[in-house]
Scaffold this active site. Sequence first.
Site, PDB file in Angstrom:
ATOM      1  N   GLU A 229       0.840  -1.209   0.000  1.00  0.00           N
ATOM      2  CA  GLU A 229       0.000   0.000   0.000  1.00  0.00           C
ATOM      3  C   GLU A 229       0.872   1.255   0.000  1.00  0.00           C
ATOM      4  O   GLU A 229       0.550   2.251  -0.639  1.00  0.00           O
ATOM      5  CB  GLU A 229      -0.911  -0.004   1.231  1.00  0.00           C
ATOM      6  CG  GLU A 229      -1.883   1.159   1.241  1.00  0.00           C
ATOM      7  CD  GLU A 229      -2.525   1.355   2.593  1.00  0.00           C
ATOM      8  OE1 GLU A 229      -3.723   1.616   2.633  1.00  0.00           O
ATOM      9  OE2 GLU A 229      -1.825   1.267   3.621  1.00  0.00           O
TER      10      GLU A 229
ATOM     11  N   ARG B 228       2.358  33.454 -18.327  1.00  0.00           N
ATOM     12  CA  ARG B 228       2.001  34.632 -17.517  1.00  0.00           C
ATOM     13  C   ARG B 228       3.145  35.647 -17.506  1.00  0.00           C
ATOM     14  O   ARG B 228       4.275  35.303 -17.151  1.00  0.00           O
ATOM     15  CB  ARG B 228       1.689  34.156 -16.089  1.00  0.00           C
ATOM     16  CG  ARG B 228       1.353  35.236 -15.120  1.00  0.00           C
ATOM     17  CD  ARG B 228      -0.069  35.656 -15.246  1.00  0.00           C
ATOM     18  NE  ARG B 228      -0.432  36.586 -14.189  1.00  0.00           N
ATOM     19  CZ  ARG B 228      -1.410  37.465 -14.291  1.00  0.00           C
ATOM     20  NH1 ARG B 228      -2.140  37.539 -15.395  1.00  0.00           N
ATOM     21  NH2 ARG B 228      -1.689  38.266 -13.277  1.00  0.00           N
TER      22      ARG B 228
END
Length: 398
Positions: A256, A282
């Site tokens: 996991e 930007r």
Amino acid sequence: MNTVTSPTGRKTASSQIQSRVRDIQEATRGVTAQYPRSYILQCIKEDRFPEELWQALGKFGLLGLSIPEEYGGSGGGVLEITALNEALALAGVPTLFLVVTGLARVPIVRNGTREQIARYVTPTCTGEKKMCFAITEPNAGTNSFAMTTLATPNAGGGWTLNGQKVFISGARDADTMMVVARTTKASEVKHRTDGMSLFVIDMKTPGITLKQLNIQVETAERQYMVFFDNVQLPADAVIGEPGKGAKLMFEGLNSERLLAAGAALGLGDYALAKGVAYAKDRKPFGKPIGSYQALQHRMALAKAELEAARLMTYDAADRFDNGEDAGAHANMAKLLASRAAVAAVEAALQTHGGYGFDRDYDVVTLWPMIRLLEIAPINNEMLLNYIGEHVLGLPKSY
Ligand SMILES: Cc1cc2nc3c(=O)[nH]c(=O)nc-3n(C[C@H](O)[C@H](O)[C@H](O)COP(=O)(O)OP(=O)(O)OC[C@H]3O[C@@H](n4cnc5c(N)ncnc54)[C@H](O)[C@@H]3O)c2cc1C
């Protein structure tokens, strides 16, 4: 062949690992092209499980990864399913369910009977059935050994289950649940790891009730409080030997950690790509903000950290699949990957300025899911405790 020798002297065929990862990523892209991030965001809005995505993953054999072909899976190991989790996250469609299903299946495949594997694991490979995993309890928290959910033998040779779990992802959508419970109370065992057992439970069994929690993480799977009130279980609901479930549970937990690392790596790169694209475009002072090193270096550092964590993650997965003791490496991989992913999303957020907080730019929306990976499925402090105690040999602090 390009080989990497680790400090422990282990030789890993890194080109072979990379090509296995690439194969999975290519196959996954075929599915995520059809079900991109906008699809997942729509499922979240409608509060529904991404069933179409799940079925497509099943159809192309991706849900069967890590399960041997003789049980209806697609073969491969933890490495392949980690790569799948990374590839999904890389496309902006992370699913907690893959982590929980992936974790829940490991102890069954390794320790279950052929019948248990056929009944519980095989249908998850096609997407026909889903399985969630329940270990966390309200009072025990990280200290799973202090859990109080208790299964006692019943008159019919089976078990009666009582107790409560919390934060269980996808409990509403699952057909079965892997539950870690005590079969002997913590106060009655010699060693705290004794007396724990793994049960697979049909979610329709009378006595199970769910209460949805209000968790602020952008995923399609919601979290639930799960109550067990005199739930009657058959004798064969136990996986492995009753009372010896702790060892089985840890086998699942190592894999996991790697699945969580895979999710962190993919999400980190996904967030970073958004930051990079915005930084090229930007220009509040005339030049792209990506040319300012305060931003550029932050993103460059996050990228370097993600790549280092990626090497560690797949090395640990390869160790796990080769039957080596992968505990330390899996813990380190999850620690580093989750930290690198947070650095990446923080860099992306900073780069977007105020627009980073506009939900429509989908940057701030990534943050809770990525930040969560520092806390769940296991918090990074416990991983540091493990490294401190088991790798460095330092005394235990708790
Ligand atoms: C979105 C989401 C999904 C989840 N899905 C599942 C699921 O499907 N199944 C499931 O069983 N659980 C699930 N969980 C639960 C999750 O695994 C736990 O929240 C996590 O393990 C931490 O437990 P706790 O919240 O009780 O924190 P606590 O145990 O209360 O710990 C709080 C904090 O204290 C610190 N801490 C605790 N112990 C130590 C220690 N010994 N040393 C140093 N520091 C320490 C850590 O910083 C930790 O974050 C989920 C949680 C969330 C939020």
